[in-house]
Every structure is written in structure tokens, then in C-alpha cells.
Design an enzyme around this catalytic site. Structure first.
Site, PDB file in Angstrom:
ATOM      1  N   ALA A 124     -12.501 -31.119  28.446  1.00 24.51           N
ATOM      2  CA  ALA A 124     -11.820 -29.573  28.199  1.00 24.51           C
ATOM      3  C   ALA A 124     -11.766 -29.055  29.846  1.00 24.51           C
ATOM      4  O   ALA A 124     -11.639 -27.973  29.812  1.00 24.51           O
ATOM      5  CB  ALA A 124     -12.687 -28.802  27.499  1.00 24.51           C
ATOM      6  N   ASN A 192     -20.307 -29.834  27.887  1.00 24.58           N
ATOM      7  CA  ASN A 192     -20.117 -31.112  28.537  1.00 24.58           C
ATOM      8  C   ASN A 192     -19.480 -31.023  29.881  1.00 24.58           C
ATOM      9  O   ASN A 192     -19.262 -32.059  30.586  1.00 24.58           O
ATOM     10  CB  ASN A 192     -19.732 -32.079  27.567  1.00 24.58           C
ATOM     11  N   HIS A 222     -12.670 -22.229  31.883  1.00 24.66           N
ATOM     12  CA  HIS A 222     -13.316 -22.845  32.847  1.00 24.66           C
ATOM     13  C   HIS A 222     -12.629 -22.678  34.080  1.00 24.66           C
ATOM     14  O   HIS A 222     -11.491 -23.110  34.213  1.00 24.66           O
ATOM     15  CB  HIS A 222     -13.624 -24.417  32.274  1.00 24.66           C
TER      16      HIS A 222
END
Length: 271
Positions: A124, A192, A222
Site C-alpha cells: 500500500a 506492513n 501514507h
């Protein structure tokens, strides 16, 4: 490798099912679905039948007996089981629970002995190609800032252990600040990306991480910031969560598909 490579999928949730569909539909030339593993065997068989796939449902350990490539997209608690079997057999191992790998880096040494390969999907995140390139020179700092809707962080071990509530927030709340190793341990289902970023760059102990529960965001967001002798860059990605699991972005499964495509593709782009 001549001929089709058999892919085994450990875990048939949102990610695993998307991957199984892509392989069964012929979207990944040179790959075929060899086997899957799931806690609910009957449900997995029904899902495979709906896809028109005839792969057997086996144990996590048995995936490596049947398949050339083993993809782990199961709960992090069973990471070691599927990883050790795949690497002992010299398979290509593609983990989604990259945070769990930080606790089992001895598997990298084992892979050198057996001829196995650990191929980590970007997941991601964004920009791991640039981070890998910068790491060939000198990186001064790498920072990851993650912002998620509060419900996407609920139940994280770090929040539970430290009695941190994310219920009823009306403004953003920083719930964690530390390095990637601690972030991966405290938020195994959430970041992760922190582990992947650290392994692409300067390591889990030097990579800085902030995690925010932010009621103003609807997407898992992010941002990475890198200072290096070759470049300074920052990048942000806003991921749409899956309907089945708000902790996982839709792009994660697509990243695994893209990773597998590179295994047989005659042309690949990116570092």
C-alpha cells in the site's frame, strides 16, 4: 523457468481471493493456481468453484510441496509456518505480512542456503523504487507518516497495551511515534508498509514512523520523506480501504498481482 509456474496462496481473504481470480482469469500469463490454504476449507472450496478454479485446498505447509511460488496473505500469527515451509523448499516466497518478517530475518540466511527468494511487494506504499536507488548511496533519514480513519486502527496491540482509545475522536490524534520495528510489532495489521519501507532503505531501527488516528480522512494515507545525498523527496498515497477489511487498502492486492506479473514478464519497468 520454462512452462507455467504454480502459485500457492496462503489465505483466501480479500487479498488472496483477488489474486486467485486474477490467475484463474488468465490475467497473469505463465502462472497457474496450484493450491490455496484457508482456515475455512468449505468456504474456500465454494469461493474457488465460483471462480471456476479447480485448485486444491491444503495446509499452509503443503503449499510449498505443490507450488513454485508461495504467496502469504494470511494473519501474521501464521507467518512463520508458511514462510519456513516455502523457504526450506527453495521456493519464491511473496509475503504480505512484511512486518512479521522483521522478527524472522534468519529466513533470509536460510534462503541463501536453499536457493529460495523472498520477493516483497510494495503493498500500500509508494516510491520504494526511489528509496532502493537512494540506498545505493547515502540516506540520511527516512520518515513514514501514516494517517488512518480511527476504525482502521481499532484493536491494534500497541493501542490495547497502552490503553489508547481512538473512539469518538473529533480531531487527529498521534497514537505512535518510534521506529519501523516497533511500529510493525505494535500495529501488525496496519503498517506492513513501515517494514517494506525500512527494508528498501536504511533498516527498521533507523526508519522513523508516526501513526495518526484521523477522523477527517476516509482513506489510508501514507507519506514518506527521504533525505539522501542523491535526492530529497516526499510522496503521499491515499488508499481506498477494502469493503471487507478497512485495515487493508484495495491497492495491496493489486501490488501482489503486479509483483507476480514481473516473475514471468519479458519486460519490467522500475528499479
Amino acid at each position: 523457468m520454462a512452462g507455467n509456474m504454480k502459485v500457492g496462496i496462503g489465505g483466501l481473504g480479500a487479498i488472496g481471493l483477488t489474486l486467485a481470480r486474477a490467475i484463474t482469469d488468465g490475467r497473469l500469463p505463465g502462472l497457474e493456481l496450484g493450491a490455496v490454504s484457508a482456515r475455512n476449507v468449505e468456504k474456500a472450496q465454494d469461493n474457488l468453484a465460483a471462480l471456476g478454479a479447480s485448485a486444491p485446498v491444503v495446509s499452509l505447509e503443503a503449499l510449498a510441496e505443490i507450488c513454485d511460488v508461495v504467496v502469504e496473505c494470511a494473519p501474521a500469527s501464521v507467518f512463520q509456518t508458511v514462510a519456513e515451509a516455502a523457504i526450506s523448499k527453495g521456493r519464491i516466497f511473496v509475503p504480505v505480512s512484511i512486518g512479521a518478517l522483521l522478527n524472522h530475518m534468519e529466513l533470509v540466511e536460510k534462503a541463501q542456503e536453499t536457493g529460495a527468494r523472498l520477493v516483497l511487494p510494495t503493498g500500500a506504499l509508494i516510491g520504494l523504487d526511489a528509496v532502493r536507488a537512494a540506498a545505493e548511496g547515502m540516506i540520511e533519514s527516512v520518515t513514514l507518516e501514516t494517517r488512518k480513519p480511527p476504525r482502521g486502527l481499532g484493536g491494534a496491540p500497541y493501542l490495547v497495551e497502552n490503553d489508547i482509545s481512538v473512539e469518538g475522536l473529533t480531531e487527529a490524534k498521534k497514537v505512535f511515534e518510534g521506529n519501523a520495528r516497533a511500529a510493525a510489532k505494535g500495529f501488525p495489521a496496519n503498517v506492513n508498509v513501515a517494514a517494506a519501507l525500512s527494508l528498501a532503505g536504511i533498516g527498521p531501527d533507523q526508519t522513523s514512523v508516526e501513526i495518526w488516528a484521523d477522523p477527517s480522512v476516509t482513506r489510508n494515507t501514507h507519506t514518506i520523506r527521504v533525505e539522501a545525498d542523491s535526492a530529497r523527496f516526499s510522496m503521499t498515497i491515499e488508499n481506498i480501504p477494502t469493503e471487507e477489511n478497512p485495515k487493508t487498502g484495495k491497492i495491496t492486492a493489486l501490488s501482489v498481482i503486479a509483483t507476480l506479473r514481473r516473475l514471468k514478464a519479458p519486460l519490467t519497468a522500475g528499479t
